[in-house]
Design a protein around this motif. Structure first.
Motif, PDB file in Angstrom:
ATOM      1  N   ASP A 236       0.803  -1.221   0.000  1.00  0.00           N
ATOM      2  CA  ASP A 236       0.000   0.000   0.000  1.00  0.00           C
ATOM      3  C   ASP A 236       0.837   1.272   0.000  1.00  0.00           C
ATOM      4  OD1 ASP A 236      -2.909  -0.763   0.078  1.00  0.00           O
ATOM      5  OD2 ASP A 236      -2.174  -1.961   1.754  1.00  0.00           O
ATOM      6  N   ILE A 237       2.155   1.141  -0.159  1.00  0.00           N
ATOM      7  CA  ILE A 237       3.020   2.314  -0.288  1.00  0.00           C
ATOM      8  C   ILE A 237       3.332   2.487  -1.767  1.00  0.00           C
ATOM      9  CG2 ILE A 237       5.238   3.358   0.319  1.00  0.00           C
ATOM     10  CD1 ILE A 237       5.145   1.911   2.960  1.00  0.00           C
ATOM     11  N   ASN A 238       2.723   3.514  -2.352  1.00  0.00           N
ATOM     12  CA  ASN A 238       2.791   3.706  -3.808  1.00  0.00           C
ATOM     13  C   ASN A 238       3.721   4.841  -4.199  1.00  0.00           C
ATOM     14  OD1 ASN A 238      -0.580   3.543  -3.162  1.00  0.00           O
ATOM     15  ND2 ASN A 238       0.478   1.762  -3.994  1.00  0.00           N
ATOM     16  N   GLY A 239       4.852   4.944  -3.497  1.00  0.00           N
ATOM     17  CA  GLY A 239       5.800   5.978  -3.834  1.00  0.00           C
ATOM     18  C   GLY A 239       6.260   6.756  -2.623  1.00  0.00           C
ATOM     19  N   ALA A 240       6.956   7.862  -2.877  1.00  0.00           N
ATOM     20  CA  ALA A 240       7.573   8.608  -1.782  1.00  0.00           C
ATOM     21  C   ALA A 240       7.535  10.107  -2.061  1.00  0.00           C
ATOM     22  CB  ALA A 240       9.020   8.163  -1.588  1.00  0.00           C
ATOM     23  N   LEU A 241       7.299  10.866  -0.998  1.00  0.00           N
ATOM     24  CA  LEU A 241       7.509  12.311  -1.009  1.00  0.00           C
ATOM     25  C   LEU A 241       8.823  12.521  -0.275  1.00  0.00           C
ATOM     26  CD1 LEU A 241       6.544  15.152  -1.679  1.00  0.00           C
ATOM     27  CD2 LEU A 241       5.227  15.147   0.450  1.00  0.00           C
ATOM     28  N   VAL A 242       9.844  12.908  -1.019  1.00  0.00           N
ATOM     29  CA  VAL A 242      11.221  12.889  -0.526  1.00  0.00           C
ATOM     30  C   VAL A 242      11.666  14.311  -0.176  1.00  0.00           C
ATOM     31  CG1 VAL A 242      13.573  12.143  -1.032  1.00  0.00           C
ATOM     32  CG2 VAL A 242      11.636  10.959  -2.103  1.00  0.00           C
ATOM     33  N   GLY A 243      12.203  14.482   1.020  1.00  0.00           N
ATOM     34  CA  GLY A 243      12.696  15.777   1.456  1.00  0.00           C
ATOM     35  C   GLY A 243      14.174  15.936   1.190  1.00  0.00           C
ATOM     36  N   GLY A 244      14.980  15.837   2.244  1.00  0.00           N
ATOM     37  CA  GLY A 244      16.410  16.106   2.147  1.00  0.00           C
ATOM     38  C   GLY A 244      17.132  15.299   1.077  1.00  0.00           C
ATOM     39  N   ALA A 245      16.756  14.034   0.907  1.00  0.00           N
ATOM     40  CA  ALA A 245      17.444  13.190  -0.075  1.00  0.00           C
ATOM     41  C   ALA A 245      17.202  13.645  -1.505  1.00  0.00           C
ATOM     42  CB  ALA A 245      17.012  11.737   0.091  1.00  0.00           C
ATOM     43  N   SER A 246      16.168  14.459  -1.742  1.00  0.00           N
ATOM     44  CA  SER A 246      15.908  14.951  -3.098  1.00  0.00           C
ATOM     45  C   SER A 246      16.864  16.069  -3.487  1.00  0.00           C
ATOM     46  CB  SER A 246      14.464  15.428  -3.238  1.00  0.00           C
ATOM     47  OG  SER A 246      14.226  16.609  -2.503  1.00  0.00           O
ATOM     48  N   LEU A 247      17.628  16.578  -2.509  1.00  0.00           N
ATOM     49  CA  LEU A 247      18.622  17.612  -2.808  1.00  0.00           C
ATOM     50  C   LEU A 247      19.950  17.013  -3.240  1.00  0.00           C
ATOM     51  CD1 LEU A 247      17.802  19.984   0.175  1.00  0.00           C
ATOM     52  CD2 LEU A 247      17.242  20.350  -2.235  1.00  0.00           C
ATOM     53  N   ASN A 248      19.984  15.700  -3.371  1.00  0.00           N
ATOM     54  CA  ASN A 248      21.133  14.981  -3.917  1.00  0.00           C
ATOM     55  C   ASN A 248      20.627  14.174  -5.101  1.00  0.00           C
ATOM     56  OD1 ASN A 248      22.778  12.354  -4.156  1.00  0.00           O
ATOM     57  ND2 ASN A 248      24.130  13.658  -2.940  1.00  0.00           N
ATOM     58  N   ALA A 249      21.110  14.485  -6.296  1.00  0.00           N
ATOM     59  CA  ALA A 249      20.581  13.871  -7.514  1.00  0.00           C
ATOM     60  C   ALA A 249      20.702  12.356  -7.494  1.00  0.00           C
ATOM     61  CB  ALA A 249      21.289  14.452  -8.738  1.00  0.00           C
ATOM     62  N   GLU A 250      21.835  11.853  -7.039  1.00  0.00           N
ATOM     63  CA  GLU A 250      22.046  10.411  -7.040  1.00  0.00           C
ATOM     64  C   GLU A 250      21.111   9.711  -6.058  1.00  0.00           C
ATOM     65  OE1 GLU A 250      25.689   7.129  -6.687  1.00  0.00           O
ATOM     66  OE2 GLU A 250      26.118   9.285  -6.618  1.00  0.00           O
ATOM     67  N   SER A 251      20.948  10.282  -4.881  1.00  0.00           N
ATOM     68  CA  SER A 251      20.043   9.693  -3.892  1.00  0.00           C
ATOM     69  C   SER A 251      18.611   9.684  -4.406  1.00  0.00           C
ATOM     70  CB  SER A 251      20.114  10.474  -2.575  1.00  0.00           C
ATOM     71  OG  SER A 251      21.367  10.314  -1.955  1.00  0.00           O
ATOM     72  N   PHE A 252      18.190  10.797  -4.994  1.00  0.00           N
ATOM     73  CA  PHE A 252      16.827  10.891  -5.502  1.00  0.00           C
ATOM     74  C   PHE A 252      16.604   9.879  -6.632  1.00  0.00           C
ATOM     75  CE2 PHE A 252      13.473  13.222  -7.999  1.00  0.00           C
ATOM     76  CZ  PHE A 252      12.467  13.068  -7.071  1.00  0.00           C
ATOM     77  N   HIS A 253      17.578   9.739  -7.491  1.00  0.00           N
ATOM     78  CA  HIS A 253      17.488   8.778  -8.596  1.00  0.00           C
ATOM     79  C   HIS A 253      17.403   7.355  -8.053  1.00  0.00           C
ATOM     80  CE1 HIS A 253      19.124   6.350 -12.005  1.00  0.00           C
ATOM     81  NE2 HIS A 253      18.296   7.125 -12.685  1.00  0.00           N
ATOM     82  N   GLN A 254      18.177   7.045  -7.037  1.00  0.00           N
ATOM     83  CA  GLN A 254      18.152   5.696  -6.457  1.00  0.00           C
ATOM     84  C   GLN A 254      16.801   5.386  -5.825  1.00  0.00           C
ATOM     85  OE1 GLN A 254      21.478   5.540  -3.763  1.00  0.00           O
ATOM     86  NE2 GLN A 254      23.007   5.425  -5.401  1.00  0.00           N
ATOM     87  N   ILE A 255      16.211   6.380  -5.167  1.00  0.00           N
ATOM     88  CA  ILE A 255      14.887   6.180  -4.578  1.00  0.00           C
ATOM     89  C   ILE A 255      13.861   5.929  -5.684  1.00  0.00           C
ATOM     90  CG2 ILE A 255      13.025   7.315  -3.295  1.00  0.00           C
ATOM     91  CD1 ILE A 255      15.306   8.804  -1.732  1.00  0.00           C
ATOM     92  N   ALA A 256      13.941   6.720  -6.741  1.00  0.00           N
ATOM     93  CA  ALA A 256      13.017   6.518  -7.864  1.00  0.00           C
ATOM     94  C   ALA A 256      13.194   5.130  -8.479  1.00  0.00           C
ATOM     95  CB  ALA A 256      13.242   7.602  -8.917  1.00  0.00           C
ATOM     96  N   GLN A 257      14.433   4.677  -8.602  1.00  0.00           N
ATOM     97  CA  GLN A 257      14.690   3.340  -9.130  1.00  0.00           C
ATOM     98  C   GLN A 257      14.071   2.261  -8.248  1.00  0.00           C
ATOM     99  OE1 GLN A 257      19.042   3.490  -9.477  1.00  0.00           O
ATOM    100  NE2 GLN A 257      18.841   3.125 -11.691  1.00  0.00           N
ATOM    101  N   ALA A 258      14.157   2.449  -6.939  1.00  0.00           N
ATOM    102  CA  ALA A 258      13.611   1.460  -6.005  1.00  0.00           C
ATOM    103  C   ALA A 258      12.120   1.273  -6.224  1.00  0.00           C
ATOM    104  CB  ALA A 258      13.902   1.883  -4.567  1.00  0.00           C
ATOM    105  N   PHE A 259      11.401   2.373  -6.412  1.00  0.00           N
ATOM    106  CA  PHE A 259       9.961   2.259  -6.610  1.00  0.00           C
ATOM    107  C   PHE A 259       9.622   1.804  -8.027  1.00  0.00           C
ATOM    108  CE2 PHE A 259       9.937   4.634  -2.676  1.00  0.00           C
ATOM    109  CZ  PHE A 259       8.856   4.082  -2.015  1.00  0.00           C
ATOM    110  N   ALA A 260      10.388   2.252  -9.003  1.00  0.00           N
ATOM    111  CA  ALA A 260      10.149   1.819 -10.388  1.00  0.00           C
ATOM    112  C   ALA A 260      10.335   0.313 -10.526  1.00  0.00           C
ATOM    113  CB  ALA A 260      11.081   2.554 -11.340  1.00  0.00           C
ATOM    114  N   ASN A 261      11.250  -0.248  -9.784  1.00  0.00           N
ATOM    115  CA  ASN A 261      11.546  -1.677  -9.898  1.00  0.00           C
ATOM    116  C   ASN A 261      10.469  -2.567  -9.299  1.00  0.00           C
ATOM    117  OD1 ASN A 261      13.941  -1.207 -11.236  1.00  0.00           O
ATOM    118  ND2 ASN A 261      15.215  -1.276  -9.390  1.00  0.00           N
ATOM    119  N   THR A 262       9.475  -1.952  -8.652  1.00  0.00           N
ATOM    120  CA  THR A 262       8.365  -2.753  -8.116  1.00  0.00           C
ATOM    121  C   THR A 262       7.322  -3.030  -9.190  1.00  0.00           C
ATOM    122  OG1 THR A 262       7.067  -0.818  -7.389  1.00  0.00           O
ATOM    123  CG2 THR A 262       8.680  -1.733  -5.825  1.00  0.00           C
ATOM    124  N   GLN A 263       7.418  -2.343 -10.317  1.00  0.00           N
ATOM    125  CA  GLN A 263       6.407  -2.501 -11.373  1.00  0.00           C
ATOM    126  C   GLN A 263       6.812  -3.573 -12.386  1.00  0.00           C
ATOM    127  OE1 GLN A 263       3.324  -0.473 -11.346  1.00  0.00           O
ATOM    128  NE2 GLN A 263       4.254  -0.633  -9.296  1.00  0.00           N
TER     129      GLN A 263
END
Length: 263
Positions: A236-263
């Motif tokens: 039931d967790i369909n993604g993330a609203l990311v704060g501090g980690a979104s100010l680092n491009a690599e961290s934000f990309h990795q988080i997006a990859q984590a959720f994309a890989n669930t599909q």
């Protein structure tokens, strides 16, 4: 559509950060990462919420990415249209500038700027009527959680907006659950606790709207690459609203990859 088949969202909330040069570098780095390690649009919806004076600049920079990355407003006025309201930006002006998404109800707006139910409802009504998609933030304080009130508080925050949301407008709402005690603190609700709350939110939405089973429910609160995979695995967790980690491009990309890989 089951909750597990909802396309996940990963949205970066930059809050009152960063300076212009750093913002441009951040977007350039993120675009580069998307080029080198693409994330398909059908696997994950991406968004960035910059400061208001940077909305159109960031929108322009994101347009050079190899996929759609939405520009999200951090706030919207409770007043609609145009007029003599110094400092305000209405929903209609946001849409006129090509902005289609907005955050409403973040705990910082509720607590620091004293935005109560009436103010939030006015903002939501204006945003939805103007055609914006609303990312509506809900969450409890540590005191409320320790008192056993977490679920009641969060579900009440969702019920609060039902009076101003028309039946068909629920499809234009994304819920973001952010436990206040985990925002910017480095603390994160365990995946089990987060999933339990998301399941309760889903159940509550199903009682309010026929779109409850198809609405994305995001988790926020110190989301980072180290916990993104576990959070993304929760049904039931369909993604993330990311704060501090979104100010680092690599961290934000990795988080997006984590959720994309669930599909």
């Amino acid at each position: 559509m089951s909750a597990s088949t909802i396309t996940p969202w990963v949205v970066g909330n930059w809050k009152m950060n960063p300076v212009k040069a750093d913002a441009l570098k951040l977007i350039q780095d993120f675009n580069s990462l998307l080029n080198n390690a693409p994330i398909a649009e059908e696997k994950c919806i991406l968004g960035i919420a910059p400061i208001s004076i940077a909305l159109t600049t960031i929108q322009s920079e994101l347009s050079t990415a190899n996929r759609k990355v939405h520009t999200v407003a951090q706030d919207v006025s409770r007043i609609s249209g145009t007029g003599a309201y110094t400092g305000e930006q209405s929903a209609e002006l946001l849409t006129d500038h090509g902005i289609q998404y907005v955050l409403i109800g973040h705990s910082e707006r509720r607590e620091i700027f004293a935005e109560n139910k009436d103010i939030l409802n006015a903002k939501i009504q204006n945003a939805l009527n103007a055609g914006l998609t609303v990312i509506y933030c809900v969450g409890e304080s540590l005191e409320q959680r320790e008192a056993g009130q977490a679920e009641a508080v969060v579900l009440q925050q969702i019920c609060d907006i039902a009076a101003v949301v028309q039946a068909e407008q629920w499809r234009n709402i994304v819920i973001a659950y952010e436990p206040i005690w985990a925002i910017g603190t480095g603390k994160t609700a365990s995946p089990q606790d987060a999933q339990a709350m998301h399941a309760q939110i889903r159940q509550g939405l199903n009682q309010i709207t026929g779109y409850g089973s198809t609405m994305a429910i995001l988790y926020g609160g110190s989301v980072k690459p180290e916990n993104a995979v576990e959070l993304a695995a929760c049904p039931d967790i369909n993604g993330a609203l990311v704060g501090g980690a979104s100010l680092n491009a690599e961290s934000f990309h990795q988080i997006a990859q984590a959720f994309a890989n669930t599909q």
